[in-house]
Design a protein around this motif. Structure first.
Motif, PDB file in Angstrom:
ATOM      1  N   ILE A  62       0.843  -1.205   0.000  1.00 47.55           N
ATOM      2  CA  ILE A  62       0.000   0.000   0.000  1.00 47.55           C
ATOM      3  C   ILE A  62       0.877   1.254   0.000  1.00 47.55           C
ATOM      4  CG2 ILE A  62      -1.621   1.359   1.382  1.00 47.55           C
ATOM      5  CD1 ILE A  62      -2.869  -1.263   2.309  1.00 47.55           C
ATOM      6  N   PHE A  63       1.941   1.228   0.800  1.00 48.32           N
ATOM      7  CA  PHE A  63       2.835   2.383   0.874  1.00 48.32           C
ATOM      8  C   PHE A  63       3.462   2.677  -0.484  1.00 48.32           C
ATOM      9  CE2 PHE A  63       7.261   3.818   1.277  1.00 48.32           C
ATOM     10  CZ  PHE A  63       7.059   5.070   1.842  1.00 48.32           C
ATOM     11  N   LEU A  64       3.929   1.645  -1.175  1.00 46.87           N
ATOM     12  CA  LEU A  64       4.561   1.851  -2.483  1.00 46.87           C
ATOM     13  C   LEU A  64       3.560   2.374  -3.508  1.00 46.87           C
ATOM     14  CD1 LEU A  64       6.987  -1.203  -2.848  1.00 46.87           C
ATOM     15  CD2 LEU A  64       7.511   1.150  -2.179  1.00 46.87           C
ATOM     16  N   ASN A  65       2.324   1.866  -3.446  1.00 47.51           N
ATOM     17  CA  ASN A  65       1.305   2.356  -4.376  1.00 47.51           C
ATOM     18  C   ASN A  65       1.034   3.844  -4.160  1.00 47.51           C
ATOM     19  OD1 ASN A  65      -1.896   2.948  -4.647  1.00 47.51           O
ATOM     20  ND2 ASN A  65      -1.181   1.646  -6.316  1.00 47.51           N
ATOM     21  N   VAL A  66       0.866   4.232  -2.894  1.00 43.61           N
ATOM     22  CA  VAL A  66       0.618   5.641  -2.577  1.00 43.61           C
ATOM     23  C   VAL A  66       1.827   6.489  -2.978  1.00 43.61           C
ATOM     24  CG1 VAL A  66       0.215   7.288  -0.706  1.00 43.61           C
ATOM     25  CG2 VAL A  66      -0.993   5.090  -0.727  1.00 43.61           C
ATOM     26  N   LEU A  67       3.023   5.973  -2.712  1.00 43.37           N
ATOM     27  CA  LEU A  67       4.252   6.697  -3.050  1.00 43.37           C
ATOM     28  C   LEU A  67       4.343   6.939  -4.557  1.00 43.37           C
ATOM     29  CD1 LEU A  67       7.037   7.837  -2.235  1.00 43.37           C
ATOM     30  CD2 LEU A  67       7.956   5.515  -2.553  1.00 43.37           C
ATOM     31  N   LEU A  68       4.051   5.910  -5.347  1.00 41.98           N
ATOM     32  CA  LEU A  68       4.125   6.052  -6.806  1.00 41.98           C
ATOM     33  C   LEU A  68       3.094   7.048  -7.318  1.00 41.98           C
ATOM     34  CD1 LEU A  68       4.617   2.301  -7.787  1.00 41.98           C
ATOM     35  CD2 LEU A  68       6.289   4.141  -8.072  1.00 41.98           C
ATOM     36  N   SER A  69       1.866   6.945  -6.822  1.00 44.70           N
ATOM     37  CA  SER A  69       0.804   7.833  -7.297  1.00 44.70           C
ATOM     38  C   SER A  69       1.070   9.283  -6.897  1.00 44.70           C
ATOM     39  CB  SER A  69      -0.553   7.380  -6.739  1.00 44.70           C
ATOM     40  OG  SER A  69      -0.878   6.083  -7.181  1.00 44.70           O
ATOM     41  N   ILE A  70       1.480   9.500  -5.650  1.00 43.06           N
ATOM     42  CA  ILE A  70       1.749  10.851  -5.174  1.00 43.06           C
ATOM     43  C   ILE A  70       2.958  11.445  -5.900  1.00 43.06           C
ATOM     44  CG2 ILE A  70       2.421  12.239  -3.188  1.00 43.06           C
ATOM     45  CD1 ILE A  70      -0.470  11.291  -3.123  1.00 43.06           C
ATOM     46  N   THR A  71       3.976  10.615  -6.143  1.00 48.50           N
ATOM     47  CA  THR A  71       5.161  11.096  -6.854  1.00 48.50           C
ATOM     48  C   THR A  71       4.813  11.525  -8.271  1.00 48.50           C
ATOM     49  OG1 THR A  71       6.604   9.630  -5.569  1.00 48.50           O
ATOM     50  CG2 THR A  71       7.497  10.513  -7.620  1.00 48.50           C
ATOM     51  N   ASN A  72       4.003  10.720  -8.946  1.00 55.58           N
ATOM     52  CA  ASN A  72       3.568  11.084 -10.295  1.00 55.58           C
ATOM     53  C   ASN A  72       2.830  12.418 -10.292  1.00 55.58           C
ATOM     54  OD1 ASN A  72       4.664   9.002 -11.677  1.00 55.58           O
ATOM     55  ND2 ASN A  72       2.756   8.034 -12.258  1.00 55.58           N
ATOM     56  N   LYS A  73       1.865  12.538  -9.357  1.00 55.67           N
ATOM     57  CA  LYS A  73       1.087  13.767  -9.297  1.00 55.67           C
ATOM     58  C   LYS A  73       1.980  14.948  -8.928  1.00 55.67           C
ATOM     59  CE  LYS A  73      -2.845  15.945  -9.573  1.00 55.67           C
ATOM     60  NZ  LYS A  73      -3.584  16.038 -10.843  1.00 55.67           N
ATOM     61  N   TRP A  74       2.961  14.738  -8.068  1.00 59.26           N
ATOM     62  CA  TRP A  74       3.900  15.797  -7.703  1.00 59.26           C
ATOM     63  C   TRP A  74       4.708  16.258  -8.914  1.00 59.26           C
ATOM     64  CZ3 TRP A  74       9.357  15.421  -7.722  1.00 59.26           C
ATOM     65  CH2 TRP A  74      10.031  16.521  -7.174  1.00 59.26           C
ATOM     66  N   LEU A  75       5.165  15.303  -9.720  1.00 62.33           N
ATOM     67  CA  LEU A  75       5.898  15.667 -10.934  1.00 62.33           C
ATOM     68  C   LEU A  75       5.041  16.515 -11.865  1.00 62.33           C
ATOM     69  CD1 LEU A  75       7.744  12.305 -11.760  1.00 62.33           C
ATOM     70  CD2 LEU A  75       8.820  14.464 -11.104  1.00 62.33           C
ATOM     71  N   PHE A  76       3.757  16.133 -11.986  1.00 65.22           N
ATOM     72  CA  PHE A  76       2.865  16.845 -12.901  1.00 65.22           C
ATOM     73  C   PHE A  76       2.475  18.225 -12.361  1.00 65.22           C
ATOM     74  CE2 PHE A  76       1.140  12.392 -14.070  1.00 65.22           C
ATOM     75  CZ  PHE A  76       2.296  12.134 -14.789  1.00 65.22           C
ATOM     76  N   ARG A  77       2.068  18.249 -11.091  1.00 60.17           N
ATOM     77  CA  ARG A  77       1.436  19.455 -10.546  1.00 60.17           C
ATOM     78  C   ARG A  77       2.432  20.450  -9.976  1.00 60.17           C
ATOM     79  NH1 ARG A  77      -3.695  19.408  -6.347  1.00 60.17           N
ATOM     80  NH2 ARG A  77      -3.696  21.621  -5.801  1.00 60.17           N
ATOM     81  N   VAL A  78       3.423  19.957  -9.260  1.00 65.41           N
ATOM     82  CA  VAL A  78       4.374  20.847  -8.593  1.00 65.41           C
ATOM     83  C   VAL A  78       5.575  21.161  -9.485  1.00 65.41           C
ATOM     84  CG1 VAL A  78       5.864  21.146  -6.571  1.00 65.41           C
ATOM     85  CG2 VAL A  78       3.648  19.977  -6.345  1.00 65.41           C
ATOM     86  N   GLU A  79       6.156  20.115 -10.066  1.00 62.31           N
ATOM     87  CA  GLU A  79       7.346  20.302 -10.890  1.00 62.31           C
ATOM     88  C   GLU A  79       7.019  20.644 -12.340  1.00 62.31           C
ATOM     89  OE1 GLU A  79      10.870  19.909  -9.839  1.00 62.31           O
ATOM     90  OE2 GLU A  79       9.612  20.500  -8.146  1.00 62.31           O
ATOM     91  N   HIS A  80       5.737  20.501 -12.689  1.00 60.57           N
ATOM     92  CA  HIS A  80       5.302  20.758 -14.072  1.00 60.57           C
ATOM     93  C   HIS A  80       6.095  19.914 -15.069  1.00 60.57           C
ATOM     94  CE1 HIS A  80       2.970  24.050 -12.449  1.00 60.57           C
ATOM     95  NE2 HIS A  80       4.063  24.548 -11.888  1.00 60.57           N
ATOM     96  N   PHE A  81       6.413  18.706 -14.631  1.00 60.46           N
ATOM     97  CA  PHE A  81       7.118  17.737 -15.489  1.00 60.46           C
ATOM     98  C   PHE A  81       6.053  16.922 -16.222  1.00 60.46           C
ATOM     99  CE2 PHE A  81       9.569  13.814 -16.284  1.00 60.46           C
ATOM    100  CZ  PHE A  81      10.710  14.354 -16.843  1.00 60.46           C
ATOM    101  N   ALA A  82       5.514  17.525 -17.282  1.00 58.96           N
ATOM    102  CA  ALA A  82       4.310  16.988 -17.930  1.00 58.96           C
ATOM    103  C   ALA A  82       4.624  15.927 -18.978  1.00 58.96           C
ATOM    104  CB  ALA A  82       3.511  18.126 -18.557  1.00 58.96           C
TER     105      ALA A  82
END
Length: 361
Positions: A62-82
């Motif tokens: 569960i931790f790895l799933n949340v980590l992967l999803s949050i990391t992806n969203k962080w790249l998109f939303r915060v880092e604008h790594f689209a």
């Protein structure tokens, strides 16, 4: 991510294999594989569910799933790594390298002969295209919508699967399952109404991804019934065509921007992307191990918990502004989704007991 879907699909397919003898997404192919694991685990290792090793597996998965999803969203939303498609392509490549290494170098499982693979090439191709495009489109949808909204749309997969099974196979379902699917759809509608994170493009890609995921599950279930077509084998064989299916999307949506110039600050984002690809493969392996030591049904329950944790964490981390109506819709969706899986698991268990007693279900 593709790995994520693969694990879930594999588990669902395993469930379908047990029922016939359903995996939801990609994993069905991963664990469904005539998965000896799911059946053996459910029958002989039921008592291991509360062991520290199993509990640790659940929390780590569960931790790895949340980590992967949050990391992806962080790249998109915060880092604008689209570059959502490129991220999935890298994860798919890592899945191929990892599964090929385990199968061909360490002989983790028997590999089917060339003749057996050629007899299944059509189904393998359909599965590959479905899993590649469904995971790619799902990651694109996360770029344009919130994780909670994306998960709510994905929760409608049982309703889509039920409609497809009725139209294609004439299969019927009990009133509780039909009712829970209806409630699920109502919940999704409420979650969408005036949702600030809603976008037509993001919603459309999430819907298409959900439909393709169903195709992936059906193809995976068919493959996993065939000799030597285990979940790991299907992962290895499906990865190269899946990677190729994502290439046109990458060239159309992302390459023009990526080809211009990669600023220095984006090098860290690229490093994070490579790390997530490795973590994604570990996540898939842990999912397979979880099914091995428990059962496909238990994995489904853990998956429901994972969805709830992911939605709560993503909402807190990204401070998504949801109306009370949206929150009510999300609550209804996930509560009915969890209830659906519990009812379905009980019905399947009842059918298996009748079958083992010599009665036709």
């Amino acid at each position: 991510m593709e790995s994520d879907k693969d694990v879930e699909l594999s588990m669902l397919v395993e469930e379908d294999a047990l029922e016939d003898a359903v995996d939801p997404t990609g994993a069905a192919h991963a664990d469904t594989a005539v998965t000896v694991d799911g059946e053996r685990a459910g029958a002989s290792q039921e008592g291991s569910i509360l062991k520290p090793y199993t509990i640790g597996l659940c929390f780590t998965w569960i931790f790895l799933n949340v980590l992967l999803s949050i990391t992806n969203k962080w790249l998109f939303r915060v880092e604008h790594f689209a570059y959502p498609v490129m991220i999935i392509m890298l994860g798919t490549l890592m899945t191929f390298i990892g599964s090929a290494t385990l199968l061909l170098v360490f002989k983790y499982e028997p590999v089917p002969s060339t003749e057996e693979i050629m007899r299944s090439w059509k189904v393998l191709l359909v599965n590959s295209l479905a899993v590649g495009l469904s995971t790619g489109l799902e990651n694109i949808s996360i770029l344009y919508t919130s994780i909670s909204l994306n998960q709510a749309i994905k929760a409608c997969l049982p309703a889509v699967a039920m409609a497809a099974a009725y139209l294609l196979e004439g299969r019927t379902y009990s009133a509780p399952l039909i009712g829970l699917n209806f409630v699920m759809i109502v919940g999704v509608v409420l979650a969408l109404l005036h949702n600030p994170s809603f976008s037509v493009f993001g919603f459309s890609t999430a819907v298409v991804s959900t439909v393709l995921n169903l195709v992936h599950v059906m193809a995976s279930a068919e493959l996993l019934r065939r000799p030597h077509m285990t979940s790991m084998v299907v992962m290895m064989l499906s990865a190269p065509p899946a990677l190729l299916s994502l290439f046109p999307l990458f060239m159309w949506l992302e390459y023009p921007t990526l080809a211009q110039r990669v600023p220095r600050h984006e090098m860290l984002d690229i490093l994070v992307m490579f790390c997530t690809a490795v973590v994604a493969f570990v996540y898939v392996l842990l999912g397979l191990e979880l099914v091995r030591v428990t059962s496909a049904v238990y994995f489904t329950i853990v998956s429901n918990l994972k969805v709830v944790v992911l939605v709560v964490v993503s909402t807190l981390v990204f401070v998504n502004a949801l109306s009370q109506l949206n929150m009510l819709g999300l609550f209804i969706t996930f509560l009915s989704f969890c209830s659906y899986n519990v009812v379905k698991a009980r019905e399947e268990e009842r059918q298996r007991r009748l079958a083992s007693a010599g009665f036709a279900p």
